[in-house]
Design a protein around this motif. Structure first.
Motif: not given
Length: 719
Positions: A32-40
Motif C-alpha cells: 500500500s505504500g503506507s509507513v509501518v514501524q519496524k518494532t518488536a
C-alpha cells in the motif's frame, strides 16, 4: 523578570529521566505504500526480525523519553541517545512531544504533550505558570492580573503587562521559558522594572538561589533536585556594525538578537536572582545599565531559563564574554563555533560548544562504533573548514570560556565541512566518529560523557559555523555474554556443579561441560574452561583451555580433562580441584567480550577430588534418547517434552544392589531402582524441558558405599 522566572521554571520543570528513545525507523509497506514501524517488544524478537528483514528493528521495551535501541541485521544493537526528550508517557503508552499550546475548558493553557506537567494562565490573577513533576508542584504568579493570552504554536503572549512591555511564555521540551519583552527605551525607564517580585507556591520543595546565581528546587523529603535554573540573562537586539560588506538576510538574522536568544552582536547582561527567606517570593533584578545605555538596541529581552534535570545538557562558551555562562545556548536553538570575524559579529568573538549525553547503558559493552551527529545550520561560506569533536571534561550551568580552557581531553575526529551558507551548501547533519569517547565511557562505567565542538583553526573567520541543540549519539554495541550459572555446568563423572562444601569424588578424570551457552545478541559463542588447585603457592588457575568454538548461540561445550594437563603440569590425585568456564561472543570474524568466569560473585567453582579408590560409576544408554554429541553442529534432538523415554543402567561391579538417579539434578534416594549382582536395570521418565537434559546415576553396594556419579547428556525436542 517574568521571563526570568519562567525560564527558571522551564528548567526546573524538566523531569530527571534516562535518555528517551526516538521513534522506530519506519518501513514502507510494499503493498500500500503506507509507513509501518519496524518494532518488536523484546530483544530476542527484534534480533530475529532484523535478520529476516535486513533492516533495523526497534526494541520497544527499551524505549525511554530520549533514547531508543535497535537490533541491526548484523546481530548488533544500536542505541540512539538524544539531548532532549522526544516522547512522553501518555495513558500507559508513548506519545511524541508536542509543545503546541491549547486552551482547556477551565480557561487554562497547556501543551498538547509535554515531558513534564505544565500549565499557563488563561488570564486573570491565578498563577502565570505551574510545573509538576513526581508529585511536586512549583507555581509562579505575576504581580498583577494578566490579560487573555494570544496563542501561537508553543507560545502564549500576554500584551502590555507593563506599558509597552509584553510577557511571552513558551512550552519547551523539558520545561518552559518566560520572556519579558521591553519594546522601547521609554518602557525601559519604568521603575517597576528595577525589581520584579513574583509570588511562589512550592509545597514540599525548598527553593533557593545557587552560588552561580541560578535557582534550585529541592524535594524536602527525598533530597533530590526537582527543578533548577541557571543564572538568567537579558540581551538586546544588537545590530551588526556597519561596513563595506553587504550583509545577507542570514547574516542579519544571526547578528541580531531576538526572542529565540541573543545574536552574535547582542549586548548581554546577567539578571540578579533572590529568594525570600520563607521561599514565597522570587525577586528578579534586571541590569539597569543594559536597559538605559545609549548603545542598547530595543527591544530588550529578559529571559531566565528553568528546567528539570533530564537526558542531556548543552552549553556554549564565548571568548568575548569569557566570564559569562551561555547555558543551553541562552535559549537559542543554535550557537556558533569558531572565530566570527565578520561585520555581523561585532564584537568579534570565538566560541566553542559542549554537549553531555547519558552513557550508563553502555557500561561493560563492546562498542562497535559510535557517531556524534550534529546539525550544522550555518557556515561562513560554502568552502569547507575543519571542525573538531573532542571528549571533554564535564560542564555545568556555570561553565565559561575562562573555566573550560582545560576541559579538552581527547581529539576524536575532525571534519572539513560547510553547510548552511546558501542553497549551494544547505544546512545538514555532520557525522563525527565518537567511538573512542564512548569506548572510554563503556570501560569506565561513565554515567555521562561530555563532548565538545571547536574550530580546527580559531583564527580563520571562514571556519565560523553554527550548530543546533538537537545533536544526538548513535552507538552500535555488542552486549557481552552473561555469566554461566552453576546449573549450566556439569561433569561426567561427577554430575552437577558442586560447591566447596559438597565436592564430589570421582574415580576418573571427568569431561567438564557447559550447556545452553547463549549470547544476548544472538552472536556465536566460544567457551574456555579453567582448572584450579593449590600447587604450593595458593589455590589458583593451573590450566586454561584454548577457546572452544565458535558455535551458534545455545550450543553445548565440553572438554575432557587429562592427567598431563600441560607440558609441565599433571593433575594431582587426592587433592581439591575446581573448574570454571567463561563465554566469549564472536561475530563476522571478530571476537568481542568475555563473560565473567562462572565462579564470580556469589557463585563458586565446580569442586571435586580425583580419587581412584572410588568405585566406577554405572554406564547409561538409551535408544529413545541417544547421547548428545556437542562436537556435532547438527546434533539432533529426539522425541519430545512429555514423552516417555527408557534408559538402561548397568554397573561393572557385582556387589551393586541399587541405583539412585536424578533428572537434571543429582541422584538421590527419592529415585531408587534395586538390582542384584550389578545387573542392568531400566528407568523410564518423561523429560519436562526441551534442549539439553541430564540423567545422573550413582550405584551403591549393600554397605551403602556409593560409586562416582555418572552423567548422561541427551537432547529433547520441544514437543
Amino acid at each position: 523578570m517574568a521571563a526570568i522566572a519562567g525560564a527558571l521554571l522551564a528548567g526546573v520543570i524538566q523531569p530527571v529521566v534516562f535518555a528517551a528513545p526516538a521513534l522506530a525507523a519506519p518501513a514502507v509497506g510494499a503493498a500500500s505504500g503506507s509507513v509501518v514501524q519496524k518494532t518488536a517488544e523484546t530483544e530476542s524478537a527484534a534480533i530475529q526480525a532484523a535478520e529476516s528483514s535486513d533492516s533495523n528493528v526497534e526494541i520497544t521495551s527499551l524505549r525511554s523519553e530520549s533514547g531508543e535501541v535497535y537490533a541491526t541485521p548484523d546481530g548488533q544493537l544500536e542505541a540512539v541517545q538524544h539531548l532532549k526528550p522526544v516522547r512522553t508517557r501518555d495513558d500507559g503508552g508513548w506519545k511524541t512531544v508536542d509543545n503546541t499550546l491549547v486552551k482547556h475548558a477551565d480557561g487554562s493553557v497547556a501543551p498538547q504533550a509535554a515531558a513534564v506537567g505544565l500549565e499557563f494562565s488563561g488570564g486573570g490573577s491565578g498563577p502565570l505558570a505551574t510545573l509538576e513533576r513526581a508529585g511536586r508542584k512549583l507555581s509562579f504568579t505575576w504581580p498583577t492580573a494578566l490579560p487573555t493570552p494570544v496563542l501561537d504554536g508553543d507560545s502564549a503572549l500576554y500584551k502590555d503587562v507593563l506599558p509597552d512591555v509584553d510577557l511571552k511564555v513558551r512550552s519547551a521540551t523539558d520545561g518552559f521559558s518566560e520572556l519579558l519583552v521591553v519594546n522601547t527605551a521609554d518602557a525601559a525607564k519604568n521603575p517597576e522594572l528595577a525589581e520584579l517580585k513574583l509570588k511562589i507556591d512550592s509545597p514540599g520543595l525548598d527553593l533557593k538561589s545557587t552560588d552561580e546565581g541560578g535557582l534550585e528546587a529541592v524535594d524536602e523529603a527525598a533530597g533530590g533536585i526537582v527543578f533548577q535554573a541557571p543564572k538568567p540573562i537579558m540581551w538586546d537586539s544588537g545590530q551588526p556594525a556597519t561596513g563595506a560588506r553587504t550583509l545577507s538576510a542570514q547574516d542579519e538574522a544571526d547578528a541580531a538578537g531576538g526572542e529565540d536568544g541573543p545574536g552574535d552582536a547582542s549586548n548581554v547582561a546577567p539578571i540578579g536572582v533572590a529568594v525570600s527567606n520563607d521561599g514565597s517570593q522570587l525577586s528578579l533584578t534586571p541590569d539597569q545599565g543594559l536597559l538605559t545605555s545609549s548603545d542598547t538596541t530595543f527591544p530588550v529581552y529578559i529571559d531566565p531559563q528553568t528546567y528539570t534535570p533530564k537526558a542531556g545538557e548543552w552549553t556554549m562558551v564565548s571568548k568575548y564574554w569569557a566570564s559569562s555562562p551561555q547555558w543551553r545556548f541562552n535559549g537559542d536553538s543554535d550557537a556558533g563555533v569558531g572565530y566570527c570575524g565578520w561585520d555581523y559579529c561585532a564584537p568579534y568573538d570565538t566560541k566553542r560548544l559542549f554537549f553531555k549525553f547519558p552513557t550508563s547503558r553502555f557500561a561493560g559493552k563492546s562498542i562497535v562504533s559510535a557517531t556524534f551527529v550534529g546539525h550544522e545550520t550555518w557556515s561562513a561560506s560554502c568552502d569547507g573548514r575543519s571542525v573538531q569533536l573532542w571528549r571533554t571534561k564535564s560542564f555545568s550551568s556555570s561553565t565559561t570560556w575562562n573555566s573550560s580552557d582545560d576541559n579538552w581531553l581527547d581529539l576524536l575526529d575532525s571534519r572539513d565541512v560547510a553547510k548552511g551558507y546558501s542553497s549551494s551548501c544547505p544546512g545538514g547533519d555532520v557525522e563525527f566518529d565518537a567511538s573512542a569517547g564512548v569506548k572510554y565511557a563503556a570501560s569506565h562505567n561513565s554515567s555521562y560523557t561530555s563532548f565538545g565542538l571547536r574550530a580546527g583553526t580559531e583564527t580563520d573567520k571562514y571556519g565560523w559555523k553554527r550548530f543546533s541543540d538537537d545533536a544526538y549519539l548513535r552507538v552500535k554495541y555488542n552486549a557481552p555474554p552473561k555469566q554461566l550459572s552453576m546449573k549450566q555446568l556439569s561433569m561426567n563423572p561427577g554430575a552437577t556443579c558442586h560447591k566447596p562444601g559438597s565436592k564430589v569424588r570421582v574415580r576418573s578424570l571427568p569431561k567438564v561441560m557447559a550447556s545452553d551457552v547463549k549470547d544476548p545478541d544472538g552472536d556465536q559463542v566460544s567457551v574456555q574452561f579453567s582448572l584450579w588447585w593449590d600447587a604450593g603457592s595458593g589455590f589458583k588457575p593451573q590450566w586454561t583451555s584454548a577457546k572452544i568454538g565458535p558455535k551458534k548461540s545455545g550450543s553445548d561445550f565440553s572438554s575432557q580433562l587429562a592427567e598431563q594437563i600441560t607440558s609441565t603440569k599433571k593433575i594431582p590425585k587426592d587433592t581439591t580441584l575446581a573448574w570454571y568456564a567463561r563465554v566469549q561472543d564472536y561475530d563476522e570474524g571478530k571476537y568481542y567480550s568475555y563473560s565473567p568466569w562462572s565462579g564470580a560473585g556469589s557463585a563458586t567453582g565446580c569442586y571435586f577430588v580425583w580419587d581412584t579408590s572410588v568405585p566406577h560409576g554405572p554406564t547409561i544408554t538409551s535408544g529413545d534418547y541417544p547421547a548428545a554429541d556437542d562436537s556435532n553442529p547438527d546434533d539432533p534432538a529426539y522425541d519430545g517434552v512429555g514423552r516417555y523415554g527408557t534408559f538402561t543402567v548397568d554397573a561393572s561391579d557385582t556387589d551393586v544392589t541399587r541405583y539412585q538417579y536424578g533428572v537434571n539434578e543429582d541422584a538421590s534416594s527419592d529415585n531408587v531402582v534395586t538390582t542384584s549382582g550389578g545387573a542392568a536395570k531400566t528407568i523410564s521418565f518423561r523429560p519436562t524441558r526441551s534442549g539439553t537434559n541430564f540423567v545422573n546415576v550413582q550405584a551403591f553396594d549393600s554397605a551403602g558405599n556409593g560409586s562416582e556419579p555418572s552423567s548422561y547428556q541427551f537432547r529433547v525436542k520441544a514437543g
